[in-house]
Design a protein around this motif. Sequence first.
Motif, PDB file in Angstrom:
ATOM      1  N   ASP A  28      -6.898   6.617   7.050  1.00  0.00           N
ATOM      2  CA  ASP A  28      -6.870   5.154   7.077  1.00  0.00           C
ATOM      3  C   ASP A  28      -7.534   4.610   8.334  1.00  0.00           C
ATOM      4  O   ASP A  28      -8.446   3.787   8.294  1.00  0.00           O
ATOM      5  CB  ASP A  28      -5.407   4.666   7.070  1.00  0.00           C
ATOM      6  CG  ASP A  28      -4.962   4.281   5.671  1.00  0.00           C
ATOM      7  OD1 ASP A  28      -5.827   4.207   4.791  1.00  0.00           O
ATOM      8  OD2 ASP A  28      -3.753   4.057   5.475  1.00  0.00           O
ATOM      9  N   SER A  55     -12.327  -1.828   2.540  1.00  0.00           N
ATOM     10  CA  SER A  55     -11.023  -1.409   2.024  1.00  0.00           C
ATOM     11  C   SER A  55     -11.126  -0.998   0.558  1.00  0.00           C
ATOM     12  O   SER A  55     -10.362  -0.178   0.077  1.00  0.00           O
ATOM     13  CB  SER A  55      -9.997  -2.529   2.196  1.00  0.00           C
ATOM     14  OG  SER A  55     -10.400  -3.651   1.451  1.00  0.00           O
ATOM     15  N   ASP A  59       0.822  -1.217   0.000  1.00  0.00           N
ATOM     16  CA  ASP A  59       0.000   0.000   0.000  1.00  0.00           C
ATOM     17  C   ASP A  59       0.857   1.269   0.000  1.00  0.00           C
ATOM     18  O   ASP A  59       0.347   2.376  -0.026  1.00  0.00           O
ATOM     19  CB  ASP A  59      -0.927   0.004   1.219  1.00  0.00           C
ATOM     20  CG  ASP A  59      -0.151  -0.108   2.516  1.00  0.00           C
ATOM     21  OD1 ASP A  59       1.054  -0.441   2.449  1.00  0.00           O
ATOM     22  OD2 ASP A  59      -0.735   0.133   3.585  1.00  0.00           O
ATOM     23  N   ASN A 102       0.058   5.335  -0.944  1.00  0.00           N
ATOM     24  CA  ASN A 102       0.074   6.127   0.283  1.00  0.00           C
ATOM     25  C   ASN A 102       1.212   7.135   0.336  1.00  0.00           C
ATOM     26  O   ASN A 102       1.042   8.252   0.811  1.00  0.00           O
ATOM     27  CB  ASN A 102       0.161   5.201   1.495  1.00  0.00           C
ATOM     28  CG  ASN A 102      -1.203   4.654   1.886  1.00  0.00           C
ATOM     29  OD1 ASN A 102      -2.206   5.024   1.271  1.00  0.00           O
ATOM     30  ND2 ASN A 102      -1.244   3.788   2.884  1.00  0.00           N
ATOM     31  N   MET A 131      -9.936   2.638  -1.019  1.00  0.00           N
ATOM     32  CA  MET A 131      -9.093   2.881  -2.185  1.00  0.00           C
ATOM     33  C   MET A 131      -9.650   4.016  -3.031  1.00  0.00           C
ATOM     34  O   MET A 131      -8.922   4.899  -3.493  1.00  0.00           O
ATOM     35  CB  MET A 131      -8.995   1.616  -3.047  1.00  0.00           C
ATOM     36  CG  MET A 131      -8.092   0.545  -2.475  1.00  0.00           C
ATOM     37  SD  MET A 131      -8.288  -1.023  -3.352  1.00  0.00           S
ATOM     38  CE  MET A 131      -7.501  -0.638  -4.894  1.00  0.00           C
TER      39      MET A 131
END
Lengths: 331, 543
Positions: free
Chosen positions: A293, A303, A256, A260, A307
């Motif tokens: 998050d 999740s 991720d 991120n 995204m």
Amino acid sequence: MTDIARSPGFSRPRLQLPALELDVKLLLPLLVVAVLIAFFSVTTESFATLRNFSTIAGQAGTLLIVCLGATFVILMGSIDLSVGAIVLLVGALTVTVLNLTGIGVWVLPLAALFGAVLGLLNGSVYALSGIQSFVVTLGSLSIFSGVALQLLQGRAIQFSDAAFENLAIGQLIPSLPNIALCGLVAWGVSVLIASRTRFGRYMYLIGGGEQVARTAGVPVRRYKIYAFALSGLLAGLGAALAVARLGAAGPSLGSDLLLNSLAAIVVGGTSLAGGSGGPHRTLIGVLIIAILDNGLNLLGVSSYTQMIIKGAVVIAAVVASRVELRNAVVK
Amino acid sequence: MTQPLLDRTPFFVADGLSKRFGATRVLDGVGFSIPEKSVVSFVGENGAGKSTLFNILSGVVEPDAGTMTLGGKPYRPRHYGDAIGVGVSRVFQEQALVRNIPVYENLLLGQDDGFYRAGQFVDRAAMIAAAQRIADEAGIDVDVRRRTGSYDFSRRQSIEIARACLAPSILGDIAQPLVLLDEPTSALDQRDEDAFFRLVAKVRQRGSLIFVSHRLSEVLSVSDVIYVLKDGALVARLEAGEADERILHSLMVGRERVADYYFEQRQKVTDAQPVAVEVAGLSSPGAYEDISLSIRAGEIVGIGGLLDSGKSRLGKGIAGVEPPATGTVALVGQSPVHPEIGAFIRAGLGYVPAERLVEGIIPSQKLSWNFSLASADLFSNRLGLWRCQAEVEAASRFIGSLAIRSGSPNQPLSKLSGGNQQKVVLARWLQRQPDVLVLDNPTRGVDAGAKEEIYRVIRDLTDRGVAILLITDELLELIGLSNRILILQRGRIAAEFAAPADTKPSERELVAAMLSVPDEPGPHGAAAISTSDPVQYSESAHA
């Protein structure tokens, strides 16, 4: 977490850069942090607790360290898409070395070295071939991931070394996991490098006007390599700490981080065009992404939806920074 | 204004066109008319305003003031597309062809609306036929189905000229095209040049052409009317019969030269001084060839030449910004080496580039950062720590000594005027106390006051024994400042003039040297191209 946001280090760059300019530009990201904290405090019961803030700090540690290196690369007007893959590969190497040798905490400098070598590879190919950095690092992303997954055989490899784990999950300062403390130290050093060293200055100059810098005799090519090496070094450090925190390295480590890290850097206010922003701002960006998050998880948002939200946040941040840029020109 | 040509209806009329860029007035109340079916030329020095005029006519730049009418209707294009829509097309100095597509697509680029069937499907056969018609009409020998990049530069230039001249009338419904040609023949070899002049004659039967060229003999042979531009204003309008090269030369230049402005009384005789720079056999293919020169301490050597003379590239080569292919440069007391800017800066050389906003400064960044750009060795210690305090203090010192107005070390450089920005660039090198300075158009885009201050700084530097290579498009500056003047023509030194303070050469002499036909063909000469051309020819015949 509030402790981090108000830590004395936060105001340090203000002394070095013109106060007014910094305050105006930092206003929007700070406002976003405040709004997010307020929103999640109201909508969830468990968000505004010391325990949860401690969790956020632990989760954000690796992201912060990795982002700091990538910030220098973006500051220079290039981009490093391979940081997530470097984390995966160095993480895999770290557990392998730990299990083979049992050198304990000394694996940390070794991991930084691994990372730096990978960054050096990126930088050399980029600077010597003249291919765009996103192409080079997209390729190395795939190469590094492939090597790592072969090393892991597609499985998570565990280790048990209490001293090493303590580097990440111990709390030298109560409620502040060591991994976050490491992140803050790395942040302080990065801010110092950006504002007080030749390397830092050259990053701004190359990002602001590569041709101007070259015409004035700045060794642009060499410093491009240095920047990627630094990015790799910090990614390696972040990888070792992430492994220490998780107690294992698995195939999904660092997956991720690509989105991120870009999100955090851009949301913090470092321009993708290069030449403006800096690591001091990346801390706020990392906070925003980490809080987002954590809060969305607490709200029970899936999740997949997360995204979508994060992608939108990145685009919105770039649009906002463009508007800001246009205003600056008009003024 | 009652010459016979004007009996024809004026097809295009411009009145009072003016344009400023910052403090510089580039065009000042330019008014002219173009008769139907005629060729009108504009001549003038570099920087006289020809390019800006073309930019306005083709909608690339909007004028600050003034009006234009085309075929009796008001004409005010916002962008190049507007211009094309009403039949005004242009050949740009840099080629605007896509190399990786066939010639026919390039010939029809932007004019291909008529070739789509059912919205999206391209009628390729019709396109090829139309393009072939353009090529035939233009008299250029190309196979329109071949890839554009497979033709040499000269042939591609012909393709572009053919597109500008013929596409609007053959494809569109433009009855009377107006074609703008900016130095169209500078890249053409002999055969294509002949085709070009036949094409001009052909287009003239339908519409009008505006022509800019440095080749005065050519201008004289094709034009019906010649306008002379000087410093952004029209100074003369001549009919074809009443002009000759000598008259044009004297009209193009002939300004009052004020010796004081260039501090000529401070110019020294430097024959006895030691040599500070020795350039030997510098070559860079396509730019300059076998250049050797030397500059003594305290001497200013000026380099003049047309835009395609390669003088800017030569400056970059000597400074090592764009290292040459072969040749060496020796700085004071050092052995001759292949130039490299980083090493040369440490050895005492400084370079001020011509394109300030692209190569000289980073406008968004602070004055002090721009100032210290080349001096990391002075402003950081061995550990790489930056001495911010010393940097700001040094910048402040130069803000004072060079009178950089409204400057403070922490201000972004974009807030300063062009002249003050240029002083910051100079301060960057003054700080290093160089032995040699290469200045490429050091006063471009700088107002008159700041110019004079820059000239004073240059004289101060020569007093201290700094050797200066001055590359400039401004003739008066070249004459006024230089001890010695070299004229570059297509990458070779074509002439050398001594320019002592009491007997300076005239502008006329220099312009004549820039324009004279060289005895031997240069790197772009006919000989170089004709060898490759027959090959091209047979290839296309067999394709």
